[in-house]
Every structure is written in C-alpha cells, then in structure tokens.
Design a protein around this motif. Structure first.
Motif, PDB file in Angstrom:
ATOM      1  N   LEU A  57     -46.902  -1.666  40.469  1.00  0.00           N
ATOM      2  CA  LEU A  57     -47.637  -1.291  41.689  1.00  0.00           C
ATOM      3  C   LEU A  57     -49.115  -1.657  41.604  1.00  0.00           C
ATOM      4  O   LEU A  57     -49.750  -1.943  42.616  1.00  0.00           O
ATOM      5  CB  LEU A  57     -47.543   0.215  41.895  1.00  0.00           C
ATOM      6  CG  LEU A  57     -46.492   0.770  42.822  1.00  0.00           C
ATOM      7  CD1 LEU A  57     -46.639   2.282  42.887  1.00  0.00           C
ATOM      8  CD2 LEU A  57     -46.615   0.191  44.224  1.00  0.00           C
ATOM      9  N   ASP A  58     -49.656  -1.616  40.380  1.00  0.00           N
ATOM     10  CA  ASP A  58     -51.067  -1.977  40.203  1.00  0.00           C
ATOM     11  C   ASP A  58     -51.272  -3.454  40.529  1.00  0.00           C
ATOM     12  O   ASP A  58     -52.286  -3.855  41.072  1.00  0.00           O
ATOM     13  CB  ASP A  58     -51.515  -1.718  38.757  1.00  0.00           C
ATOM     14  CG  ASP A  58     -51.563  -0.232  38.441  1.00  0.00           C
ATOM     15  OD1 ASP A  58     -51.597   0.568  39.380  1.00  0.00           O
ATOM     16  OD2 ASP A  58     -51.570   0.119  37.245  1.00  0.00           O
ATOM     17  N   LEU A  59     -50.274  -4.247  40.144  1.00  0.00           N
ATOM     18  CA  LEU A  59     -50.372  -5.685  40.347  1.00  0.00           C
ATOM     19  C   LEU A  59     -50.030  -6.075  41.773  1.00  0.00           C
ATOM     20  O   LEU A  59     -50.651  -6.954  42.356  1.00  0.00           O
ATOM     21  CB  LEU A  59     -49.359  -6.396  39.439  1.00  0.00           C
ATOM     22  CG  LEU A  59     -49.663  -6.463  37.974  1.00  0.00           C
ATOM     23  CD1 LEU A  59     -48.520  -7.119  37.246  1.00  0.00           C
ATOM     24  CD2 LEU A  59     -50.943  -7.272  37.781  1.00  0.00           C
ATOM     25  N   LEU A  60     -49.018  -5.426  42.293  1.00  0.00           N
ATOM     26  CA  LEU A  60     -48.483  -5.803  43.602  1.00  0.00           C
ATOM     27  C   LEU A  60     -48.366  -4.559  44.491  1.00  0.00           C
ATOM     28  O   LEU A  60     -47.265  -4.053  44.742  1.00  0.00           O
ATOM     29  CB  LEU A  60     -47.079  -6.439  43.426  1.00  0.00           C
ATOM     30  CG  LEU A  60     -46.949  -7.513  42.345  1.00  0.00           C
ATOM     31  CD1 LEU A  60     -45.496  -7.800  42.028  1.00  0.00           C
ATOM     32  CD2 LEU A  60     -47.636  -8.799  42.798  1.00  0.00           C
ATOM     33  N   PRO A  61     -49.522  -4.043  44.947  1.00  0.00           N
ATOM     34  CA  PRO A  61     -49.499  -2.774  45.689  1.00  0.00           C
ATOM     35  C   PRO A  61     -48.606  -2.800  46.937  1.00  0.00           C
ATOM     36  O   PRO A  61     -48.144  -1.761  47.380  1.00  0.00           O
ATOM     37  CB  PRO A  61     -50.962  -2.552  46.072  1.00  0.00           C
ATOM     38  CG  PRO A  61     -51.752  -3.416  45.168  1.00  0.00           C
ATOM     39  CD  PRO A  61     -50.884  -4.565  44.779  1.00  0.00           C
TER      40      PRO A  61
ATOM     41  N   LEU B 156     -46.539   9.647  46.159  1.00  0.00           N
ATOM     42  CA  LEU B 156     -46.650  10.264  47.487  1.00  0.00           C
ATOM     43  C   LEU B 156     -46.302  11.737  47.422  1.00  0.00           C
ATOM     44  O   LEU B 156     -46.993  12.587  47.978  1.00  0.00           O
ATOM     45  CB  LEU B 156     -45.656   9.593  48.441  1.00  0.00           C
ATOM     46  CG  LEU B 156     -46.137   8.464  49.325  1.00  0.00           C
ATOM     47  CD1 LEU B 156     -44.985   8.006  50.220  1.00  0.00           C
ATOM     48  CD2 LEU B 156     -47.315   8.902  50.192  1.00  0.00           C
ATOM     49  N   ARG B 157     -45.204  12.037  46.720  1.00  0.00           N
ATOM     50  CA  ARG B 157     -44.742  13.420  46.614  1.00  0.00           C
ATOM     51  C   ARG B 157     -45.774  14.268  45.840  1.00  0.00           C
ATOM     52  O   ARG B 157     -46.059  15.399  46.221  1.00  0.00           O
ATOM     53  CB  ARG B 157     -43.368  13.423  45.919  1.00  0.00           C
ATOM     54  CG  ARG B 157     -42.796  14.768  45.604  1.00  0.00           C
ATOM     55  CD  ARG B 157     -42.155  15.434  46.801  1.00  0.00           C
ATOM     56  NE  ARG B 157     -41.872  16.833  46.516  1.00  0.00           N
ATOM     57  CZ  ARG B 157     -41.713  17.782  47.406  1.00  0.00           C
ATOM     58  NH1 ARG B 157     -41.772  17.506  48.692  1.00  0.00           N
ATOM     59  NH2 ARG B 157     -41.472  19.015  47.060  1.00  0.00           N
TER      60      ARG B 157
ATOM     61  N   ARG C 148     -45.163  -0.975  47.665  1.00  0.00           N
ATOM     62  CA  ARG C 148     -44.967   0.376  48.199  1.00  0.00           C
ATOM     63  C   ARG C 148     -44.248   0.362  49.549  1.00  0.00           C
ATOM     64  O   ARG C 148     -43.655   1.342  49.946  1.00  0.00           O
ATOM     65  CB  ARG C 148     -46.312   1.111  48.303  1.00  0.00           C
ATOM     66  CG  ARG C 148     -47.295   0.589  49.329  1.00  0.00           C
ATOM     67  CD  ARG C 148     -48.624   1.313  49.132  1.00  0.00           C
ATOM     68  NE  ARG C 148     -49.652   0.973  50.097  1.00  0.00           N
ATOM     69  CZ  ARG C 148     -50.409  -0.118  50.062  1.00  0.00           C
ATOM     70  NH1 ARG C 148     -50.209  -1.033  49.120  1.00  0.00           N
ATOM     71  NH2 ARG C 148     -51.348  -0.328  50.969  1.00  0.00           N
ATOM     72  N   PHE C 149     -44.324  -0.771  50.235  1.00  0.00           N
ATOM     73  CA  PHE C 149     -43.637  -0.839  51.538  1.00  0.00           C
ATOM     74  C   PHE C 149     -42.154  -1.144  51.380  1.00  0.00           C
ATOM     75  O   PHE C 149     -41.418  -1.238  52.347  1.00  0.00           O
ATOM     76  CB  PHE C 149     -44.300  -1.914  52.430  1.00  0.00           C
ATOM     77  CG  PHE C 149     -45.773  -1.658  52.650  1.00  0.00           C
ATOM     78  CD1 PHE C 149     -46.195  -0.472  53.265  1.00  0.00           C
ATOM     79  CD2 PHE C 149     -46.742  -2.579  52.239  1.00  0.00           C
ATOM     80  CE1 PHE C 149     -47.546  -0.217  53.462  1.00  0.00           C
ATOM     81  CE2 PHE C 149     -48.087  -2.335  52.429  1.00  0.00           C
ATOM     82  CZ  PHE C 149     -48.493  -1.152  53.047  1.00  0.00           C
ATOM     83  N   PHE C 150     -41.722  -1.345  50.135  1.00  0.00           N
ATOM     84  CA  PHE C 150     -40.321  -1.751  49.913  1.00  0.00           C
ATOM     85  C   PHE C 150     -39.571  -0.763  49.029  1.00  0.00           C
ATOM     86  O   PHE C 150     -38.802  -1.139  48.152  1.00  0.00           O
ATOM     87  CB  PHE C 150     -40.275  -3.172  49.333  1.00  0.00           C
ATOM     88  CG  PHE C 150     -40.819  -4.196  50.278  1.00  0.00           C
ATOM     89  CD1 PHE C 150     -39.997  -4.769  51.242  1.00  0.00           C
ATOM     90  CD2 PHE C 150     -42.158  -4.546  50.256  1.00  0.00           C
ATOM     91  CE1 PHE C 150     -40.508  -5.689  52.149  1.00  0.00           C
ATOM     92  CE2 PHE C 150     -42.674  -5.464  51.162  1.00  0.00           C
ATOM     93  CZ  PHE C 150     -41.849  -6.043  52.112  1.00  0.00           C
ATOM     94  N   GLY C 151     -39.876   0.505  49.204  1.00  0.00           N
ATOM     95  CA  GLY C 151     -39.085   1.554  48.541  1.00  0.00           C
ATOM     96  C   GLY C 151     -39.360   1.699  47.051  1.00  0.00           C
ATOM     97  O   GLY C 151     -38.496   2.189  46.316  1.00  0.00           O
ATOM     98  N   ASN C 152     -40.543   1.300  46.567  1.00  0.00           N
ATOM     99  CA  ASN C 152     -40.864   1.421  45.134  1.00  0.00           C
ATOM    100  C   ASN C 152     -40.763   2.896  44.690  1.00  0.00           C
ATOM    101  O   ASN C 152     -41.342   3.782  45.307  1.00  0.00           O
ATOM    102  CB  ASN C 152     -42.287   0.887  44.902  1.00  0.00           C
ATOM    103  CG  ASN C 152     -42.698   0.976  43.456  1.00  0.00           C
ATOM    104  OD1 ASN C 152     -43.103   2.025  42.991  1.00  0.00           O
ATOM    105  ND2 ASN C 152     -42.581  -0.122  42.738  1.00  0.00           N
ATOM    106  N   SER C 153     -40.017   3.141  43.588  1.00  0.00           N
ATOM    107  CA  SER C 153     -39.731   4.533  43.214  1.00  0.00           C
ATOM    108  C   SER C 153     -40.986   5.238  42.677  1.00  0.00           C
ATOM    109  O   SER C 153     -41.172   6.436  42.895  1.00  0.00           O
ATOM    110  CB  SER C 153     -38.601   4.591  42.190  1.00  0.00           C
ATOM    111  OG  SER C 153     -38.990   3.888  41.046  1.00  0.00           O
TER     112      SER C 153
END
Ligand code: HEM
Length: 445
Positions: A192-196, A210-211, A199-204
C-alpha cells in the motif's frame, strides 16, 4: 558505504525474513559490517547493527537523526491523520509539545503515588485471581496478560478501568490489534505504501486501517464527553493523559498558553491512538515472553522467589518502592528487555540534515534502522547472548550494576536520545510489579 545488492523495484525484499527482518540484517552485517544500506521498495535504508553506530546516531547526533519516514508511507500517514501524532511526526515544535505533555503525565503515573499504586495493584490482583482460577491446570495466559496491561493503559489514558465486556474496552483492543497488524514497516501491507491506489481494489490491509480509524473515532467520541465534563467540574483528583491534552488545548484556545505550538483536536486524537499501541503491545509481549522463559528456568524462579520471600514475605503485595531492595528482580527485568528486544529495530528514524555515521557521509532524508536486536545479541560483547542470565546486570556482591556500567550502556530496548521511548520508566516499573507478583504467588511450569 557497503550495500546489499537487490533487484529493481522490490530491492532486497525477496531476500528478507519479513516476519523478523532484524535477524536478516544481523546476518548480513557479518558480511557487510556494522553500517550498510539496503533497498526496501521505494527507498534506500541505512542499517545500524552495532552499539557504536547506534549510539552515535541516536544519542550523539540525535537531532540530525530525529525525523520519521514520511515519503511513500501511505499507511502511517493514513493512521496518524497526516503524521499529527508523536510516533510519526518529525522532531519539530508540534511533536515537542505533544511529547512533553504526554511525558509529564506518564511520569506522574510511574512516580508511584499512593492512588496510582493502588490502581496498579487492583489490576494486578485481578491477574493473580484469574491465574489462580485455573487451579494449577495448564492454560495459555496470553489473553489475561493482554487485558491486564490494556487496563493499565486505559487508566493512564482516561483514568478509567473497564470490564472486558464493556464497549469501550472492546474498542481499545480492536484499535491496538488492527494498528499493530497493519503498519509493520516490512511485511503484509507494504504494497500500500508503494501503490496506494490498491485501496480502491479491496486491499485487506486498507480495510484494517479503515476499521482501526473508525474504532478510534467512535471511542474518542465516547470518552471525550466524559473527560470534558471532568475538566469542567475542576476535580483535581481526576487526571489522565487525555485530560492533560484537553486542558492544554483549551488553555491554548483561551489564549492562556502563548508560545506553544497551536494544537488541533486531531493531534490529541492521534496521540491517544499512539499511546494505546505504544503502552500495551510492548509490555504485554514482554511479560508473556517472561513466563515462557522462566517456565524453562526453575533456578531463576527460585532466585526470584527467594528474594521476594526475604524482602516482602507473603503478608502484603509488591510495591514499586521495593525495587531498590530487590536487585535480582530488577536484573531479571533488564535481562528480559535485552533478550526479547520486543521493538527490535526501534521506530524507523530519518536524517533531517546532512550528517555522518561511522565516518560515512549521510545526506538528509535517509531512513535509518537501528538494529537493537543485533546490539543486544552481539556475540563479541555478551559472550552468550542467547542465554537468559540476569547475573549480567549484577556485580560480585549481588547488587545491580550502575547505569554507567558497560552492560547497562549496551542495553537500549527503549531506543536512546531525542526519540527515546517516553514510557521507559513506566514499563520497567510495571514489569517489576508483574514479575515480583508472579514470583510471590506462583510457580510457573
Ligand atoms: C517493554 C515496554 C516498551 C518498550 C520495549 C518500548 C520501546 C520503544 C522503542 C524502541 C521506541 C522507539 C525509539 C526510537 O525511535 O528510537 C519507543 C517509542 C515510543 N514509546 Fe515505547 N516501549 C515500551 C513501552 C512504552 C509505554 C508503556 C509507553 C507509553 C506510556 C510507550 C510510548 C512510546 C512513545 C509515545 C514512543 C514514541 C516516541 C517518539 O517518537 O518521540 N512505550 N518505545
């Protein structure tokens, strides 16, 4: 400077033990020396493996190395609302006032006032009651330890203790668990750090972040009303870290704290979340590890029990003030911190200006990883680093060696210098209470 060669884009990631990167870096140090660079996706990081290099960077040049990584750090930025907390902000005016306020409150908590001592004792008595309830049948103490430490944390933060079934308590634990499992510098979520945009594609990992933030905001709303009410009632007996942060915030808004960096409520909330994680995970992991270690060392248990029987007996509970007359127990706490090194590479630092370490020139903006685990397990210094021996911290007369003794100087489980852990004394005091109480009441098998 020596560097570990890696592959384009992923750097050295494929060569690392992602669960225990400190072990990989210790191994690489044998070939590359005490100071070398590695490629982590998106960045080059400086690894420091020895006491000399770590001391030079964190203590001698603490200001130069006082930053935190903020480039390509989507997860940290997200969880801290844009680095608005203590953990992840650079060492500037905002960090300073947050740290000072939190530190003052932590110090009051660890100073052993009668009221606080009683609160600690109540929580520790609960732990003992829970251990006893198993009637000598084996059980896993992980959850009980976690809840004990979390309740010490909730008291520090809000001046309240909660039952495990309380909504607030569930939120405290969920925030801690989700945060710890989603922000590890290497390991799951680093993508996620590399390819934020993942997050739009269901990254766990993003779902966890978010939670965590949702839980933090719900909990904050729940406690804020009561804390502001306490402040209005002006009852000096009711105090906590969040009370102190709100008092400062209000005083700034009323124009009564000129010269202090103006804080937003987001700073208070992000600091609150830091402390939930900082004060709980570390101490509960350490104590859990301790029970595991002594279950295999009956000789060490006997020495701890002998000391507690002699100094305290069985008619009263342990107090932090007993520390001065219980050197073996204190040495066991230090050895526990060394051998487990539960924060093995501190929190990554970043150079804020041009500097150097071990003679190598270092430009500003370089991520620096002090490998505390490597320093605490250096064969040439400790001789038998993998053995658990509290005696390392005792002199021939059985007294605790002074803080200037080489073995104490080479012990930095809380980091050192400008960004040293602000819960150091509190954590040592808590571990002392827990270890001495177990020695007083139980045999661990
Ligand atoms: C066994 C227990 C603990 C250990 C081993 C530990 C270790 C550490 C380490 C290694 C760091 C990073 C230092 C650096 O970046 O150089 C740190 C930072 C920090 N710790 Fe702890 N810690 C413990 C308990 C606590 C407790 C009880 C609290 C709160 C009461 C706490 C609050 C913090 C905070 C706020 C920071 C960030 C300081 C900053 O960035 O300026 N820690 N800790």
């Amino acid at each position: 400077m020596p560097r570990k060669r890696g592959l384009p884009i992923i750097g050295n990631l494929h060569q690392m033990n992602l669960g225990r990167p400190e072990l990989t870096f210790t191994e690489w140090g044998k070939e590359l020396g005490d100071v070398f660079s590695v490629e982590i996706p998106g960045d080059t990081a400086l690894v420091l493996n020895s006491f000399d290099a770590i001391h030079e960077a964190l203590v001698t040049k603490g200001i130069c190395f006082g930053g935190r990584p903020q480039e390509n750090k989507f997860r940290l930025e997200f969880i801290s609302d844009g680095f608005k907390d203590i953990f992840f902000d650079n060492a500037g005016a905002r960090w300073k006032i947050l740290r000072k306020t939190a530190h003052r409150q932590v110090k009051m908590f660890d100073a052993g006032s009668k009221q606080i001592e009683q609160l600690n004792l109540n929580v520790i008595k609960e732990l003992a009651k829970e251990f006893r309830s198993h009637d000598g049948v084996s059980f896993n103490p992980r959850e009980t330890i976690y809840h004990t430490i979390m309740n010490l944390t909730t008291m520090l933060l809000t001046n309240k203790m909660f039952k495990q079934t309380d909504e607030e308590f569930k939120l405290f634990t969920e925030i801690e668990r989700l945060s710890v499992s989603s922000i590890a510098a290497s390991g799951k979520g680093v993508e996620l750090d590399l390819l934020p945009w993942l997050r739009f594609f269901g990254n766990s990992t993003y779902k966890k972040l978010l939670r965590a933030k949702y839980c933090r905001d719900v909990l904050w709303k729940m406690i804020k009303g009561e804390i502001l009410e306490d402040i209005r009632s002006d009852d000096k007996e009711i105090d906590s870290l969040v009370h102190a942060l709100f008092r400062l915030h209000q005083s700034q808004q009323e124009g009564n704290s000129p010269g202090t960096f103006p804080l937003e409520e987001a700073n208070l909330r992000a600091t609150f979340a830091d402390m939930i994680v900082g004060a709980t995970t570390t101490t509960s992991h350490s104590f859990y590890a301790f029970l595991n270690i002594i279950s295999q060392h009956r000789d060490i248990q006997e020495k701890l029990q002998e000391e507690v029987d002699r100094v305290i007996g069985s008619d009263r509970y342990v107090s932090v003030n007993d520390r001065t007359t219980m050197p073996y127990t204190q040495a066991a706490v230090l050895e526990l911190l060394r051998s487990t090194s539960v924060v093995p590479m501190a929190i990554p630092h970043v150079t804020l200006e041009k500097t150097s370490v071990s003679g190598y020139p270092i430009p500003p903006g370089v991520i620096t990883l002090p490998n505390l685990w490597a320093m605490h397990h250096a064969q040439d210094f400790w001789g038998d680093p993998h053995a658990f021996r509290p005696e390392r911290f005792l002199d021939d007369a059985g007294d605790l060696v002074s803080a200037s003794h080489e073995n104490r100087r080479h012990l930095m489980p809380f980091g050192a210098g400008t960004r040293v852990c602000l819960g150091e004394n509190l954590a040592i005091g808590r571990l002392f209470l827990l270890i001495a109480t177990v020695a007083q009441l139980f045999v661990v098998e």
